[in-house]
Design a protein around this motif. Sequence first.
Motif, PDB file in Angstrom:
ATOM      1  N   PHE A 134      36.503  43.540  23.582  1.00 27.49           N
ATOM      2  CA  PHE A 134      35.261  43.062  24.205  1.00 27.49           C
ATOM      3  C   PHE A 134      35.573  42.186  25.415  1.00 27.49           C
ATOM      4  O   PHE A 134      34.950  42.320  26.473  1.00 27.49           O
ATOM      5  CB  PHE A 134      34.430  42.287  23.190  1.00 27.49           C
ATOM      6  CG  PHE A 134      33.236  41.590  23.780  1.00 27.49           C
ATOM      7  CD1 PHE A 134      32.087  42.303  24.079  1.00 27.49           C
ATOM      8  CD2 PHE A 134      33.262  40.230  24.059  1.00 27.49           C
ATOM      9  CE1 PHE A 134      30.974  41.672  24.643  1.00 27.49           C
ATOM     10  CE2 PHE A 134      32.174  39.593  24.620  1.00 27.49           C
ATOM     11  CZ  PHE A 134      31.021  40.318  24.912  1.00 27.49           C
ATOM     12  N   LEU A 135      36.517  41.267  25.268  1.00 26.58           N
ATOM     13  CA  LEU A 135      36.889  40.399  26.388  1.00 26.58           C
ATOM     14  C   LEU A 135      37.431  41.223  27.557  1.00 26.58           C
ATOM     15  O   LEU A 135      37.165  40.913  28.723  1.00 26.58           O
ATOM     16  CB  LEU A 135      37.930  39.371  25.937  1.00 26.58           C
ATOM     17  CG  LEU A 135      37.451  38.338  24.907  1.00 26.58           C
ATOM     18  CD1 LEU A 135      38.592  37.415  24.508  1.00 26.58           C
ATOM     19  CD2 LEU A 135      36.269  37.539  25.450  1.00 26.58           C
ATOM     20  N   LYS A 136      38.155  42.268  27.231  1.00 21.89           N
ATOM     21  CA  LYS A 136      38.665  43.151  28.283  1.00 21.89           C
ATOM     22  C   LYS A 136      37.511  43.842  29.012  1.00 21.89           C
ATOM     23  O   LYS A 136      37.527  43.979  30.241  1.00 21.89           O
ATOM     24  CB  LYS A 136      39.603  44.195  27.681  1.00 21.89           C
ATOM     25  CG  LYS A 136      40.275  45.087  28.710  1.00 21.89           C
ATOM     26  CD  LYS A 136      41.294  46.000  28.059  1.00 21.89           C
ATOM     27  CE  LYS A 136      42.023  46.842  29.109  1.00 21.89           C
ATOM     28  NZ  LYS A 136      43.063  47.702  28.481  1.00 21.89           N
ATOM     29  N   ASN A 143      35.151  42.494  37.345  1.00 23.67           N
ATOM     30  CA  ASN A 143      35.984  43.065  38.409  1.00 23.67           C
ATOM     31  C   ASN A 143      35.462  44.399  38.924  1.00 23.67           C
ATOM     32  O   ASN A 143      36.124  45.066  39.719  1.00 23.67           O
ATOM     33  CB  ASN A 143      37.421  43.241  37.906  1.00 23.67           C
ATOM     34  CG  ASN A 143      38.085  41.917  37.617  1.00 23.67           C
ATOM     35  OD1 ASN A 143      37.712  40.896  38.184  1.00 23.67           O
ATOM     36  ND2 ASN A 143      39.063  41.918  36.730  1.00 23.67           N
ATOM     37  N   ARG A 144      34.283  44.809  38.410  1.00 30.11           N
ATOM     38  CA  ARG A 144      33.613  46.037  38.872  1.00 30.11           C
ATOM     39  C   ARG A 144      34.452  47.294  38.673  1.00 30.11           C
ATOM     40  O   ARG A 144      34.484  48.190  39.513  1.00 30.11           O
ATOM     41  CB  ARG A 144      33.235  45.921  40.351  1.00 30.11           C
ATOM     42  CG  ARG A 144      32.265  44.784  40.627  1.00 30.11           C
ATOM     43  CD  ARG A 144      31.921  44.715  42.110  1.00 30.11           C
ATOM     44  NE  ARG A 144      30.963  43.664  42.355  1.00 30.11           N
ATOM     45  CZ  ARG A 144      29.649  43.800  42.233  1.00 30.11           C
ATOM     46  NH1 ARG A 144      29.161  44.950  41.868  1.00 30.11           N
ATOM     47  NH2 ARG A 144      28.837  42.788  42.468  1.00 30.11           N
ATOM     48  N   THR A 145      35.142  47.347  37.535  1.00 27.89           N
ATOM     49  CA  THR A 145      35.916  48.551  37.239  1.00 27.89           C
ATOM     50  C   THR A 145      35.312  49.361  36.104  1.00 27.89           C
ATOM     51  O   THR A 145      35.818  50.394  35.742  1.00 27.89           O
ATOM     52  CB  THR A 145      37.359  48.185  36.857  1.00 27.89           C
ATOM     53  OG1 THR A 145      37.336  47.315  35.718  1.00 27.89           O
ATOM     54  CG2 THR A 145      38.073  47.515  38.003  1.00 27.89           C
ATOM     55  N   ALA A 204      46.473  39.570  23.432  1.00 24.75           N
ATOM     56  CA  ALA A 204      45.485  38.515  23.679  1.00 24.75           C
ATOM     57  C   ALA A 204      45.863  37.630  24.857  1.00 24.75           C
ATOM     58  O   ALA A 204      44.989  37.201  25.620  1.00 24.75           O
ATOM     59  CB  ALA A 204      45.315  37.658  22.419  1.00 24.75           C
ATOM     60  N   VAL A 205      47.146  37.331  25.021  1.00 28.26           N
ATOM     61  CA  VAL A 205      47.571  36.422  26.089  1.00 28.26           C
ATOM     62  C   VAL A 205      47.154  36.948  27.456  1.00 28.26           C
ATOM     63  O   VAL A 205      46.552  36.236  28.268  1.00 28.26           O
ATOM     64  CB  VAL A 205      49.095  36.189  26.047  1.00 28.26           C
ATOM     65  CG1 VAL A 205      49.556  35.422  27.279  1.00 28.26           C
ATOM     66  CG2 VAL A 205      49.480  35.431  24.783  1.00 28.26           C
ATOM     67  N   SER A 206      47.459  38.190  27.706  1.00 30.33           N
ATOM     68  CA  SER A 206      47.115  38.787  29.001  1.00 30.33           C
ATOM     69  C   SER A 206      45.618  38.816  29.235  1.00 30.33           C
ATOM     70  O   SER A 206      45.140  38.489  30.332  1.00 30.33           O
ATOM     71  CB  SER A 206      47.676  40.214  29.072  1.00 30.33           C
ATOM     72  OG  SER A 206      47.306  40.840  30.281  1.00 30.33           O
ATOM     73  N   GLU A 207      44.844  39.178  28.205  1.00 26.77           N
ATOM     74  CA  GLU A 207      43.392  39.264  28.357  1.00 26.77           C
ATOM     75  C   GLU A 207      42.773  37.884  28.570  1.00 26.77           C
ATOM     76  O   GLU A 207      41.799  37.737  29.316  1.00 26.77           O
ATOM     77  CB  GLU A 207      42.759  39.951  27.150  1.00 26.77           C
ATOM     78  CG  GLU A 207      43.128  41.411  26.996  1.00 26.77           C
ATOM     79  CD  GLU A 207      42.866  42.236  28.256  1.00 26.77           C
ATOM     80  OE1 GLU A 207      41.916  41.935  28.999  1.00 26.77           O
ATOM     81  OE2 GLU A 207      43.631  43.183  28.500  1.00 26.77           O
ATOM     82  N   LEU A 208      43.316  36.862  27.915  1.00 27.11           N
ATOM     83  CA  LEU A 208      42.799  35.504  28.104  1.00 27.11           C
ATOM     84  C   LEU A 208      43.043  35.019  29.528  1.00 27.11           C
ATOM     85  O   LEU A 208      42.173  34.397  30.146  1.00 27.11           O
ATOM     86  CB  LEU A 208      43.475  34.556  27.108  1.00 27.11           C
ATOM     87  CG  LEU A 208      43.047  34.704  25.645  1.00 27.11           C
ATOM     88  CD1 LEU A 208      43.961  33.903  24.737  1.00 27.11           C
ATOM     89  CD2 LEU A 208      41.597  34.277  25.450  1.00 27.11           C
ATOM     90  N   ILE A 209      44.211  35.315  30.043  1.00 25.14           N
ATOM     91  CA  ILE A 209      44.529  34.910  31.419  1.00 25.14           C
ATOM     92  C   ILE A 209      43.628  35.646  32.403  1.00 25.14           C
ATOM     93  O   ILE A 209      43.083  35.044  33.338  1.00 25.14           O
ATOM     94  CB  ILE A 209      46.017  35.186  31.728  1.00 25.14           C
ATOM     95  CG1 ILE A 209      46.900  34.269  30.870  1.00 25.14           C
ATOM     96  CG2 ILE A 209      46.317  34.968  33.212  1.00 25.14           C
ATOM     97  CD1 ILE A 209      48.376  34.630  30.897  1.00 25.14           C
ATOM     98  N   GLU A 210      43.445  36.934  32.189  1.00 22.18           N
ATOM     99  CA  GLU A 210      42.573  37.718  33.068  1.00 22.18           C
ATOM    100  C   GLU A 210      41.130  37.230  32.988  1.00 22.18           C
ATOM    101  O   GLU A 210      40.416  37.204  33.993  1.00 22.18           O
ATOM    102  CB  GLU A 210      42.656  39.205  32.702  1.00 22.18           C
ATOM    103  CG  GLU A 210      43.989  39.861  32.992  1.00 22.18           C
ATOM    104  CD  GLU A 210      44.290  39.916  34.484  1.00 22.18           C
ATOM    105  OE1 GLU A 210      43.336  39.937  35.297  1.00 22.18           O
ATOM    106  OE2 GLU A 210      45.483  39.937  34.845  1.00 22.18           O
ATOM    107  N   LEU A 211      40.712  36.857  31.782  1.00 25.41           N
ATOM    108  CA  LEU A 211      39.354  36.334  31.611  1.00 25.41           C
ATOM    109  C   LEU A 211      39.169  35.059  32.414  1.00 25.41           C
ATOM    110  O   LEU A 211      38.156  34.880  33.095  1.00 25.41           O
ATOM    111  CB  LEU A 211      39.079  36.065  30.136  1.00 25.41           C
ATOM    112  CG  LEU A 211      37.717  35.454  29.803  1.00 25.41           C
ATOM    113  CD1 LEU A 211      36.606  36.472  30.027  1.00 25.41           C
ATOM    114  CD2 LEU A 211      37.686  34.952  28.357  1.00 25.41           C
ATOM    115  N   GLU A 212      40.145  34.165  32.356  1.00 27.75           N
ATOM    116  CA  GLU A 212      40.041  32.905  33.081  1.00 27.75           C
ATOM    117  C   GLU A 212      40.042  33.128  34.585  1.00 27.75           C
ATOM    118  O   GLU A 212      39.319  32.460  35.325  1.00 27.75           O
ATOM    119  CB  GLU A 212      41.196  31.977  32.678  1.00 27.75           C
ATOM    120  CG  GLU A 212      41.187  30.636  33.385  1.00 27.75           C
ATOM    121  CD  GLU A 212      39.891  29.862  33.176  1.00 27.75           C
ATOM    122  OE1 GLU A 212      39.540  29.048  34.048  1.00 27.75           O
ATOM    123  OE2 GLU A 212      39.216  30.068  32.148  1.00 27.75           O
TER     124      GLU A 212
END
Length: 347
Positions: A134-136, A143-145, A204-212
């Motif tokens: 969901f976060l992804k 990011n309009r993808t 999760a680490v990558s998705e959290l960073i991208e979310l921020e």
Amino acid sequence: MNFAALGREETLQKLEVLAMDGNNRRLMCECGVHKSLILFVVKCTSEDEDGRRRIKGLDESLRLLHLIGIPSNDAKTILMENDRVMESLTWVLHQEDFLSKAYTIVLLRNLTEYTSSHIVERLNPEIFKGIIGFLKDVVNSVNRTSPTVRETVQSSSRPSLGKTEPSKLDHSLVIKQAVTAALMILLETSSWSRNRSLLVDLGAVSELIELEISYTGEKRITELMLGVLSRLCCCANGRAEILAHRGGIAVVTKRLLRVSPAADDRAISILTTVSKFSPENMVVEEMVNVGTVEKLCSVLGMDCGLNLKEKAKEILKDHFDEWKKFPCIDITLLTKLLSISPKGPKI
């Protein structure tokens, strides 16, 4: 109003209209409408004798549950009394409907907040997978993808199902609530090492960073994100993932001194843990490249918490010999700052 004469969808629509009034929502909770809706969700997501799921009315039920909420006294026992509830919510998290997943995550947070810690500790990995997915989707929408998700986020109302107009929920607010709820679930569950390992393995680490990076300016989301990251840093793979991400150390550094004292504490905790337990050559180079050294020097020179200053000084002192190898680092200033005893904020 005679609900007995109405069909399933019409009944849900009528209830949704009534639920727009606060007093009606209170009466619905007193009458146990939320319990009936949860059982209905379980029924919709359960396979019948033919192996099919009859999901008609599922989205409307989740939306109505979001409107009326779950009283805390009932939230304590729902998951303990019926294990099929968690199975149903897990199934929804892996479906396509973006808003239904948002409603489900908020509902899941409401239920896990008050239930037994044993249930929270042993959440099914598929729930974590659904939350991270969901976060992804949220990141992709920003990011309009992902046009489908973006249209959902940007829409101001849902199409009506028949003649009755459904309630007009602010979908952007629902998504924000769901993101906050998702992060709160991850923060609570990451207290246990088993869950930390699962979350890191699921990306999760990558998705959290991208979310921020995508959700800049949201104070509460930043605080929660940093809180989860600080816990995932407790395992070696978590620290490695932060270092491996092109924006990991950079986004943590950027948020330091720019959000809130709570965010500062979590950001400095991440930097401390990564710098202490990760390969020194990788840490030092990354911290120089993204401006972490300069930010830590700023911490020492600012009127902020003593604990924050002490941790910043510890990082700078531990790698002092390595900082000297970089021409861009002002060693004279760094030496001066390290020679001064940190002092707390002025009162």
